[in-house]
Design a protein around this motif. Structure first.
Motif, short mmCIF file in Angstrom:
data_model
loop_
_atom_site.label_atom_id
_atom_site.label_comp_id
_atom_site.label_asym_id
_atom_site.label_seq_id
_atom_site.Cartn_x
_atom_site.Cartn_y
_atom_site.Cartn_z
N ALA A 12 -3.56 2.18 9.33
CA ALA A 12 -2.98 2.35 7.99
C ALA A 12 -3.93 3.04 7.03
O ALA A 12 -3.56 3.29 5.87
N ARG A 34 0.84 -1.22 0.00
CA ARG A 34 0.00 0.00 0.00
C ARG A 34 0.86 1.25 0.00
O ARG A 34 0.58 2.21 -0.72
N ASP A 35 1.92 1.25 0.79
CA ASP A 35 2.82 2.40 0.82
C ASP A 35 3.46 2.64 -0.54
O ASP A 35 3.68 3.79 -0.95
#
Length: 214
Positions: A94, A64-65
């Motif tokens: 997150a 995701r980052d």
């Protein structure tokens, strides 16, 4: 259509996929399944239904980052209430949103609230004026009676029967075919064994089993 990640490749995680399938293809796009330690058998079963294994929870967060996974929603298909809470808190932090999944065969009466992240499986019966908290799992053919309040991260296994005017506090687990009689409270973190019948209030943090449950 929102993208969805399912956490848990075990039996209940795959039953969650069944609920998504039953809801219909226009509601959710399943990106894949996350699991920190899937068995070879579980990976094989995911592959048979053409669902991607995305790796561990840490790898999902890293993806995701990096922007390679863009799923906006998640659901935790893990039976343990304590583990489910730990996973959900990490995913909330997150920035993912918990999905609420209710099988189309579920019946509900008036004024029933289902909290975010909850999974309500096929054949569940919810009568009237009921509150389900966050990340509740109601397995196949569970029944919940009138005016009952179920806290966060509660699990009721198949055929559990929760009577009216009950309170199940956070992280309670009711085993297969377990029964909680009318007007009773099961304290936080307690376990009601399979086929047990609760006839009096259960304090927090204990395991009760048998008929009557003790």
């Amino acid at each position: 259509m929102p993208e969805l990640v399912v956490v848990g490749a075990g039996g209940f995680g795959r039953e969650v996929l069944d609920v998504v399938d039953a809801i219909g293809p226009d509601s959710w796009q399943v990106v894949g399944v996350v699991d920190d330690g899937p068995t070879e058998k579980n990976l094989e079963l995911l592959a048979r239904r053409d669902v991607a294994y995305l790796g561990t929870l840490e790898s999902l967060l890293a993806q995701r980052d990096a922007g390679s996974v863009t799923a906006s929603h998640y659901v935790v298909g893990i039976g343990s209430p304590a583990v489910r809470r730990a996973v959900a808190e990490r995913l909330d932090a997150a920035g993912l949103q918990p999905a609420t999944l209710v099988h189309p065969t579920v019946t509900t009466g008036f004024d029933v609230t289902v909290g975010p992240g909850s999974v309500v499986c096929a054949g569940v019966r919810l009568t009237t004026n009921i509150r389900l908290g966050r990340h509740v799992h109601l397995n196949l053919n569970t029944t919940v009676g009138h005016d009952t309040v179920i806290g966060d991260y509660v699990s009721a296994n198949p055929l559990a029967s929760i009577s009216g005017d009950c309170v199940l506090e956070d992280e309670v687990l009711v085993g297969v075919a377990g029964v909680v009689l009318n007007g009773l409270t099961v304290g936080r973190g307690s376990v009601v064994g399979g086929s047990a019948c609760v006839v009096k209030d259960v304090p927090p943090g204990v395991v009760v089993k048998g008929i009557p449950a003790r």
